[in-house]
Design a protein around this motif. Structure first.
Motif, PDB file in Angstrom:
ATOM      1  N   GLU A 139     -34.927  79.491  24.982  1.00  0.00           N
ATOM      2  CA  GLU A 139     -36.356  79.211  25.097  1.00  0.00           C
ATOM      3  C   GLU A 139     -36.959  78.897  23.735  1.00  0.00           C
ATOM      4  OE1 GLU A 139     -38.052  82.576  27.119  1.00  0.00           O
ATOM      5  OE2 GLU A 139     -37.769  81.627  29.088  1.00  0.00           O
ATOM      6  N   HIS A 140     -36.540  79.642  22.700  1.00  0.00           N
ATOM      7  CA  HIS A 140     -37.039  79.365  21.349  1.00  0.00           C
ATOM      8  C   HIS A 140     -36.688  77.938  20.924  1.00  0.00           C
ATOM      9  CE1 HIS A 140     -37.347  83.745  21.244  1.00  0.00           C
ATOM     10  NE2 HIS A 140     -38.105  83.642  20.170  1.00  0.00           N
ATOM     11  N   ALA A 141     -35.447  77.538  21.164  1.00  0.00           N
ATOM     12  CA  ALA A 141     -35.015  76.195  20.786  1.00  0.00           C
ATOM     13  C   ALA A 141     -35.766  75.137  21.586  1.00  0.00           C
ATOM     14  CB  ALA A 141     -33.506  76.052  21.009  1.00  0.00           C
ATOM     15  N   HIS A 142     -35.983  75.404  22.854  1.00  0.00           N
ATOM     16  CA  HIS A 142     -36.700  74.453  23.713  1.00  0.00           C
ATOM     17  C   HIS A 142     -38.082  74.143  23.134  1.00  0.00           C
ATOM     18  CE1 HIS A 142     -37.930  72.637  27.598  1.00  0.00           C
ATOM     19  NE2 HIS A 142     -39.105  73.167  27.305  1.00  0.00           N
ATOM     20  N   TYR A 143     -38.825  75.185  22.818  1.00  0.00           N
ATOM     21  CA  TYR A 143     -40.170  74.976  22.270  1.00  0.00           C
ATOM     22  C   TYR A 143     -40.101  74.331  20.889  1.00  0.00           C
ATOM     23  CZ  TYR A 143     -42.478  77.665  25.953  1.00  0.00           C
ATOM     24  OH  TYR A 143     -42.978  78.090  27.147  1.00  0.00           O
ATOM     25  N   PHE A 144     -39.223  74.817  20.037  1.00  0.00           N
ATOM     26  CA  PHE A 144     -39.149  74.309  18.666  1.00  0.00           C
ATOM     27  C   PHE A 144     -38.866  72.816  18.641  1.00  0.00           C
ATOM     28  CE2 PHE A 144     -36.503  73.081  15.040  1.00  0.00           C
ATOM     29  CZ  PHE A 144     -37.354  73.400  13.987  1.00  0.00           C
ATOM     30  N   PHE A 145     -37.865  72.366  19.384  1.00  0.00           N
ATOM     31  CA  PHE A 145     -37.465  70.956  19.302  1.00  0.00           C
ATOM     32  C   PHE A 145     -38.468  70.036  19.998  1.00  0.00           C
ATOM     33  CE2 PHE A 145     -33.256  72.835  18.353  1.00  0.00           C
ATOM     34  CZ  PHE A 145     -33.012  72.147  17.176  1.00  0.00           C
TER      35      PHE A 145
END
Length: 358
Positions: A139-145
């Protein structure tokens, strides 16, 4: 001493036999380059990663980062989203090299807006590739990218504005109220586009309400209407036989409008759930038309640049060109800071959600 060494070497096979066989080359490769896991259905990934009417082809979350990098060569429901923009970036570079060679292009003050357009185009293409390739990790990567993807979109909008203003616009249009406010307005709307997309991504969860589309579409629509205004003015007031760039400008507008339709509406997968999981999704078609739009823009701007490059400094002055292009990294920095600020709030939100689950 030599006898001792030979005696130790003679016992080596026994040691190998004791500890097991030597690893094969294929085993070493599989260890260093883990194969991506098979794709899974929508019910096997968190709701954040599910797309409407896309029922399969999802990559499992929480794999090693290398698995997502290697999924570039795997068949999944993001494959075409990655490759459409990756190949578009390659084509853009090849066309830049071909056009620059034909024009005897040199890096000078008059060519700065053209360079900014290329940089902005490559930025949005590569940020989009990173988002679609790596967002499934967590989820962190999803939002960040995807926040990074929104930065690329805003930067691209302003890069287009620089090219249209300095190479395409007419003197009468630049003297109008829109022309006088064009560059500051383009920078503001570019930032608002990034901020609106970041806020909408942070604030709203699936199923997305209408408010999310309002936050995304209003600033991006206003940015595009301002950005394209010098092109529309040229198309409506100049004969297409006089300006060789006008057909390409017309094609870029048509391509963008088609891309906007497929971005806004999940078609055709809405009518064929599960049939467009790997190919034929509306977002993939959106990527294709947006890539075409960028390519048509490049061709048009090169023709406009060839027509105006010798008189550009007389028309605008060297200081205006430098100040306008210096605002490009300023906008980029503002958008990055906006994305970082929103990401910090998103992390707090995700942490709160995890604590509630415990």
């Amino acid at each position: 001493m030599l006898g001792d060494i030979l005696q130790r070497l003679s016992t080596l096979p026994l040691s190998i036999k004791h500890f097991g066989r030597l690893p094969k080359y294929s085993d070493l490769m599989s260890f260093s380059l883990p194969a991506p896991s098979p794709t899974v259905t929508a019910s096997q990934v968190p709701g954040l990663f599910r797309e409407p009417y896309i029922l399969s082809g999802y990559r499992p979350v929480q794999q090693e980062w290398r698995c997502y990098l290697l999924s570039l060569f795997q068949k999944h429901n993001e494959s075409l989203n990655v490759w459409t923009h990756l190949l578009a970036a390659l084509v853009l570079l090849l066309r830049w090299w071909a056009n620059a060679s034909a024009l005897g292009y040199t890096l000078e003050t008059a060519s700065l807006p053209l360079c900014m357009f290329l940089v902005s185009s490559l930025t949005y293409l590569f940020f989009s590739v990173a988002a679609h390739l790596l967002q499934s990790h967590s989820e962190h990567a999803h939002y960040f990218f995807f926040f990074l993807d929104y930065v690329g979109v805003a930067v691209y909008q302003y890069g287009c504005s620089l090219g249209h203003y300095f190479y395409t616009s007419k003197l009468a249009w630049r003297g109008s109220s829109i022309g006088l406010l064009f560059l500051p307005g383009a920078a503001v709307f570019g930032w608002l586009s990034c901020a609106g997309c970041c806020f909408a991504k942070y604030r709203y969860q699936r199923p997305y309400p209408m408010q999310r589309k309002i936050c995304v579409l209003i600033p991006t629509t206003l940015a595009y209407m301002l950005n394209i205004s010098p092109v529309v003015d040229l198309l409506l007031t100049v004969s297409w036989t006089q300006e060789p760039s006008l057909p390409f400008h017309g094609l870029q507008i048509v391509s963008f409008l088609l891309s906007a339709i497929f971005f806004s509406c999940p078609i055709p997968e809405r009518f064929y759930p599960g049939r467009c999981d790997f190919a034929g999704q509306g977002h993939q078609i959106f990527h294709l038309f947006l890539s075409l739009c960028t390519m048509f823009q490049l061709e048009a701007l090169f023709l406009d640049y060839a027509r105006r490059k010798d008189t550009l400094l007389d028309l605008f002055g060297e200081s205006q060109l430098w100040w306008a292009c210096a605002s490009f990294p300023v906008l980029f920095l503002c958008c990055i800071l906006t994305a970082v600020f929103t990401m910090r709030h998103t992390i707090n939100k995700l942490q709160s959600k995890q604590e509630r689950k415990k």
